[in-house]
Design an enzyme around this catalytic site. Structure first.
Site, PDB file in Angstrom:
ATOM      1  N   SER A 141      -1.275   8.137   5.986  1.00  0.00           N
ATOM      2  CA  SER A 141      -0.340   8.276   4.867  1.00  0.00           C
ATOM      3  C   SER A 141      -0.442   9.711   4.353  1.00  0.00           C
ATOM      4  O   SER A 141      -1.502  10.338   4.471  1.00  0.00           O
ATOM      5  CB  SER A 141      -0.730   7.311   3.744  1.00  0.00           C
ATOM      6  N   TYR A 154      -7.154   3.797  -1.965  1.00  0.00           N
ATOM      7  CA  TYR A 154      -6.213   3.924  -0.841  1.00  0.00           C
ATOM      8  C   TYR A 154      -6.289   5.338  -0.249  1.00  0.00           C
ATOM      9  O   TYR A 154      -6.393   5.513   0.968  1.00  0.00           O
ATOM     10  CB  TYR A 154      -4.805   3.608  -1.334  1.00  0.00           C
TER      11      TYR A 154
END
Ligand SMILES: NC(=O)c1ccc[n+]([C@@H]2O[C@H](COP(=O)([O-])OP(=O)(O)OC[C@H]3O[C@@H](n4cnc5c(N)ncnc54)[C@H](OP(=O)(O)O)[C@@H]3O)[C@@H](O)[C@H]2O)c1
Length: 281
Positions: A141, A154
């Site tokens: 990501s 995350y």
């Protein structure tokens, strides 16, 4: 790389991005081992991709548990024609400020986002190394390259995954296994809650349809462009600015901190209220 006839393991296959990747890979002629949670959805997907014939193999496995990893590895070892690749797309996100993270959800997030890709690579590499050409793709990501307030766990997991991919790529330079670390920006899937979508809109964060992202990924593979890839402009530039001038990015986030923290707190309260209403088994 020619994907036609390759047997590829795809985790997160029933996710928003995973399904789009599965469709692209199947259209390119790959045979898929489709991993996710929920046999019915996976069966439907396998049927749709196989067009009535049974080319693809759906498997309902929990990758946050060692048993899930063991079952998948054993299945691959017993496949008569072996496997040619592993695509780690399974992932979990948690939009919360640091002090609202709890042990269970956080450890599950790290298991799925980081430990599972590391262990699946470790256990499947002996099979992959026997092929003339093979691949490992890790879906990271942009948040693995830029620490965003509200996503500390995350970001840490995806940042860890990025360094894992980088190390693996260098370690495997003398092998037939190629490694791609692929970083999407926001993708319009069920991973993002209504609160996250609304915040992204207020912050002007750009998003992509899963089909667009999947098609970029397949192009990278077919054009033999391995290494690290970041989706989207200006995100590619933001990643460089963050690496060179982190203070600039700190100041930019400071401007929006109140908005982000309010949204994150609301999200945590919503999740807590839902857990009280529907306790996990
Ligand atoms: N959406 C975004 O904005 C975005 C942006 C950048 C990167 N990414 C990354 O892209 C990847 C795909 O995300 P997505 O948008 O497709 O999210 P998604 O729709 O929520 O899909 C996530 C997938 O992971 C699977 N999964 C979660 N926990 C699992 C477990 N314990 N065992 C096995 N499978 C598990 C889910 O299965 P179930 O649905 O059955 O639980 C689902 O198939 C993720 O790695 C994510 O971090 C997403």
């Amino acid at each position: 790389m020619d994907l036609n006839g390759k047997t590829l393991v795809l985790t997160g296959a029933n996710g928003g991005l995973g399904q789009a990747i599965a469709r692209e890979l199947a259209a390119a002629g790959a045979r898929l081992v489709l991993i996710g949670i929920g046999q019915v959805v996976l069966d439907d997907l396998a049927r749709e991709l196989g067009n009535g014939k049974s080319h693809h193999c759906p498997m309902d496995l929990d990758l946050s548990r060692e048993q899930g990893i063991d079952e998948l590895v054993q299945f691959c070892e017993e496949l008569p024609n072996g496997i040619d690749g592993l695509i780690n797309s399974a992932g979990l996100n948690r939009f919360a400020i640091a002090e609202d993270h709890d042990y269970q959800a956080t450890s599950r997030l790290f298991m799925v986002n980081l430990v599972a890709p590391v262990m699946l690579s470790a256990r499947l590499l002996p099979l992959l190394k026997t092929r003339k050409e093979a691949l490992i793709v890790n879906i990271g990501s942009v948040l693995g390259a830029i620490g965003n307030p509200g996503y500390s766990a995350y970001c840490a997991s995806k940042s860890g995954l990025a360094r894992f991919s980088e190390t693996l790529r260098r370690e495997l330079a003398d092998s037939p296994v190629k490694v791609l670390h692929f970083n999407p920006r926001v993708v319009r899937t069920g991973m993002n809650s209504a609160a996250v979508n609304s915040l992204n809109e207020k912050l002007g964060n750009k998003s992509d349809a899963p089909e667009q992202v999947a098609s970029l990924l397949i192009r990278q593979l077919q054009e033999d462009r391995f290494g690290e890839y970041c989706v989207g402009w200006p995100e590619k530039l933001f990643v460089k600015i963050n690496a060179l001038f982190p203070g600039l990015v700190d100041r930019n986030f400071s401007k929006n901190l109140k908005l982000i923290k309010t949204a994150a707190r609301e999200e945590s309260e919503f999740i807590q209220a839902r857990a009280v209403e529907k306790p996990a088994n």
